[in-house]
Design a protein around this motif. Structure first.
Motif, PDB file in Angstrom:
ATOM      1  N   ASN A  52       0.818  -1.210   0.000  1.00 26.46           N
ATOM      2  CA  ASN A  52       0.000   0.000   0.000  1.00 26.46           C
ATOM      3  C   ASN A  52       0.853   1.262   0.000  1.00 26.46           C
ATOM      4  OD1 ASN A  52      -2.416  -1.432  -0.020  1.00 26.46           O
ATOM      5  ND2 ASN A  52      -2.578  -1.471   2.208  1.00 26.46           N
ATOM      6  N   LEU A  53       2.004   1.198   0.640  1.00 25.97           N
ATOM      7  CA  LEU A  53       2.942   2.327   0.615  1.00 25.97           C
ATOM      8  C   LEU A  53       3.556   2.493  -0.768  1.00 25.97           C
ATOM      9  CD1 LEU A  53       4.756   1.738   4.025  1.00 25.97           C
ATOM     10  CD2 LEU A  53       3.475   3.803   3.426  1.00 25.97           C
ATOM     11  N   ILE A  54       3.922   1.377  -1.386  1.00 26.42           N
ATOM     12  CA  ILE A  54       4.576   1.437  -2.697  1.00 26.42           C
ATOM     13  C   ILE A  54       3.648   2.016  -3.755  1.00 26.42           C
ATOM     14  CG2 ILE A  54       5.509   0.007  -4.578  1.00 26.42           C
ATOM     15  CD1 ILE A  54       6.648  -1.845  -2.375  1.00 26.42           C
ATOM     16  N   CYS A  55       2.366   1.662  -3.686  1.00 24.66           N
ATOM     17  CA  CYS A  55       1.434   2.159  -4.712  1.00 24.66           C
ATOM     18  C   CYS A  55       0.838   3.515  -4.359  1.00 24.66           C
ATOM     19  CB  CYS A  55       0.324   1.148  -4.983  1.00 24.66           C
ATOM     20  SG  CYS A  55      -0.898   1.024  -3.670  1.00 24.66           S
ATOM     21  N   GLY A  56       1.184   4.064  -3.176  1.00 19.34           N
ATOM     22  CA  GLY A  56       0.735   5.410  -2.822  1.00 19.34           C
ATOM     23  C   GLY A  56      -0.582   5.484  -2.090  1.00 19.34           C
ATOM     24  N   LEU A  57      -1.152   4.320  -1.708  1.00 19.64           N
ATOM     25  CA  LEU A  57      -2.394   4.348  -0.942  1.00 19.64           C
ATOM     26  C   LEU A  57      -2.146   4.826   0.489  1.00 19.64           C
ATOM     27  CD1 LEU A  57      -4.147   1.030  -2.074  1.00 19.64           C
ATOM     28  CD2 LEU A  57      -4.751   3.374  -2.710  1.00 19.64           C
ATOM     29  N   THR A  64      11.823   7.223   2.139  1.00 23.01           N
ATOM     30  CA  THR A  64      11.366   7.584   0.798  1.00 23.01           C
ATOM     31  C   THR A  64      11.116   6.339  -0.045  1.00 23.01           C
ATOM     32  OG1 THR A  64      13.661   7.757   0.013  1.00 23.01           O
ATOM     33  CG2 THR A  64      12.591   9.796   0.780  1.00 23.01           C
ATOM     34  N   ILE A  65      10.174   6.456  -0.970  1.00 23.51           N
ATOM     35  CA  ILE A  65       9.914   5.411  -1.966  1.00 23.51           C
ATOM     36  C   ILE A  65       9.937   6.087  -3.330  1.00 23.51           C
ATOM     37  CG2 ILE A  65       8.310   3.662  -2.806  1.00 23.51           C
ATOM     38  CD1 ILE A  65       7.177   3.451   0.007  1.00 23.51           C
ATOM     39  N   LEU A  66      10.865   5.657  -4.180  1.00 21.26           N
ATOM     40  CA  LEU A  66      11.062   6.287  -5.482  1.00 21.26           C
ATOM     41  C   LEU A  66      10.781   5.296  -6.606  1.00 21.26           C
ATOM     42  CD1 LEU A  66      14.484   8.104  -4.830  1.00 21.26           C
ATOM     43  CD2 LEU A  66      12.167   9.020  -4.462  1.00 21.26           C
ATOM     44  N   MET A  67      10.071   5.773  -7.639  1.00 17.14           N
ATOM     45  CA  MET A  67       9.902   5.029  -8.889  1.00 17.14           C
ATOM     46  C   MET A  67      10.604   5.820  -9.978  1.00 17.14           C
ATOM     47  SD  MET A  67       7.988   2.140  -9.240  1.00 17.14           S
ATOM     48  CE  MET A  67       7.103   2.285 -10.783  1.00 17.14           C
ATOM     49  N   ASP A  68      11.553   5.172 -10.652  1.00 15.66           N
ATOM     50  CA  ASP A  68      12.351   5.867 -11.669  1.00 15.66           C
ATOM     51  C   ASP A  68      12.954   7.150 -11.122  1.00 15.66           C
ATOM     52  OD1 ASP A  68      12.128   4.076 -13.838  1.00 15.66           O
ATOM     53  OD2 ASP A  68      10.116   4.818 -14.297  1.00 15.66           O
ATOM     54  N   GLY A  69      13.382   7.106  -9.861  1.00 15.47           N
ATOM     55  CA  GLY A  69      14.069   8.234  -9.264  1.00 15.47           C
ATOM     56  C   GLY A  69      13.180   9.339  -8.741  1.00 15.47           C
ATOM     57  N   LYS A  74       4.617  11.426  -7.418  1.00 20.46           N
ATOM     58  CA  LYS A  74       4.906  12.304  -8.551  1.00 20.46           C
ATOM     59  C   LYS A  74       5.410  11.541  -9.770  1.00 20.46           C
ATOM     60  CE  LYS A  74       6.163  16.152  -5.484  1.00 20.46           C
ATOM     61  NZ  LYS A  74       7.244  17.098  -5.095  1.00 20.46           N
ATOM     62  N   ALA A  75       5.643  10.267  -9.616  1.00 22.66           N
ATOM     63  CA  ALA A  75       6.199   9.469 -10.720  1.00 22.66           C
ATOM     64  C   ALA A  75       5.154   9.259 -11.807  1.00 22.66           C
ATOM     65  CB  ALA A  75       6.691   8.124 -10.200  1.00 22.66           C
ATOM     66  N   SER A  76       5.617   9.247 -13.049  1.00 22.46           N
ATOM     67  CA  SER A  76       4.713   9.005 -14.176  1.00 22.46           C
ATOM     68  C   SER A  76       4.489   7.508 -14.398  1.00 22.46           C
ATOM     69  CB  SER A  76       5.278   9.643 -15.453  1.00 22.46           C
ATOM     70  OG  SER A  76       6.564   9.112 -15.745  1.00 22.46           O
ATOM     71  N   SER A  77       5.321   6.689 -13.779  1.00 22.20           N
ATOM     72  CA  SER A  77       5.192   5.236 -13.935  1.00 22.20           C
ATOM     73  C   SER A  77       3.884   4.736 -13.333  1.00 22.20           C
ATOM     74  CB  SER A  77       6.366   4.535 -13.244  1.00 22.20           C
ATOM     75  OG  SER A  77       7.596   4.985 -13.764  1.00 22.20           O
ATOM     76  N   ARG A  78       3.294   3.752 -13.978  1.00 23.37           N
ATOM     77  CA  ARG A  78       2.035   3.178 -13.506  1.00 23.37           C
ATOM     78  C   ARG A  78       2.281   1.926 -12.689  1.00 23.37           C
ATOM     79  NH1 ARG A  78      -2.437   3.549 -18.385  1.00 23.37           N
ATOM     80  NH2 ARG A  78      -2.651   5.819 -18.385  1.00 23.37           N
TER      81      ARG A  78
END
Length: 255
Positions: A52-57, A64-69, A74-78
């Protein structure tokens, strides 16, 4: 190669009138592009909370949790999220159920509809596209739920015990199906499971969490000496039992 996902020193507590409950404490790991991670740990240790933290719920209190930095918010990744229950709607056909996410996003493009048709054919559901969910087996329903998730073209797939409601034989077959599908689609994934054998058979690495507040006890890379590895064939690998005993011992040590 840069990580797709970076989880850095993440902690979370639940707050209520009766007090504070620590759920996760200083969790850190990476997920590389195309990698499959499995997360195991004692019941109630916070495995689903981590997803739930990783997907932003949920939002981490620390870390911090970063997707593509970029921060996940705010990440555009789905991120696709496949839950324990398939949540197929009985009043819609299987095909209409699969289209639901695209309908909500307004993305019913010719390209994505063609992609869905291809997956229906490839994964054995084309003859059942007009059937209702109640007319399908549990395994077929899970396959439909996966196609619905993949139709959105997620960059990362989260799997929260998606096979737990199935009987053992069906569970083995469906986990093998889904493992093959994800490999074919080159989708990185994180699987939460209580089943050690399932974790070893599907994952490139297994993350072992301690009891609550969960910390990372150990991260074990899985290297099975077997050609054309699939989840089902992995169980016959010579080293499979050794990995099982290692993870079992670590879980009991940290329970």
């Amino acid at each position: 190669m840069k990580p797709l996902l970076e989880v850095r020193d993440v902690s979370l507590s639940y707050h209520s009138i009766s007090g504070e409950t620590d759920a996760l404490s200083h969790i850190s790991f990476d997920l590389m592009p195309g990698e499959f991670l499995a997360v195991v740990g004692p019941s109630g240790c916070g495995k689903s909370t981590l997803l739930n933290l990783i997907c932003g719920l949920l939002e981490a209190e620390n870390g911090t949790i970063l997707m593509d930095g970029k921060p996940v918010a705010k990440a555009s990744s789905r991120i696709g999220y496949m839950l324990q229950k398939d949540h197929l709607l009985e009043w819609r056909s299987i095909y209409k159920n699969v289209l639901l996410g695209l309908e909500i996003r307004g993305e019913l493009t010719k390209e994505k509809l063609s992609y869905i048709d291809e997956m229906f054919l490839t994964y054995g559901l084309d003859k059942f596209r007009n059937s209702r969910p109640s007319e399908l087996s549990g395994g077929m329903r899970q396959r439909a739920a996966l196609i619905r998730t993949l139709a959105l073209k997620p960059d990362l797939l989260l799997l929260d015990e998606p096979f737990s409601a199935l009987d053992y034989q069906t569970r083995l077959n469906v986990s093998d199906d889904i493992g093959r599908i994800l490999k074919k689609e080159h989708k990185p994934a994180i699987l939460v499971t209580h089943d050690i054998s399932e974790a070893i058979s599907m994952a490139d690495r297994v993350i072992i969490l301690t009891s609550r507040p969960a910390t990372v006890a150990k991260i074990i890379p899985i290297h099975l000496d077997i050609e054309d590895r699939t989840p089902l064939s992995s169980r016959n690998a010579p080293d499979f039992k050794s990995y099982f005993n290692l993870i079992w011992k670590e879980l009991n040590k940290n329970a």
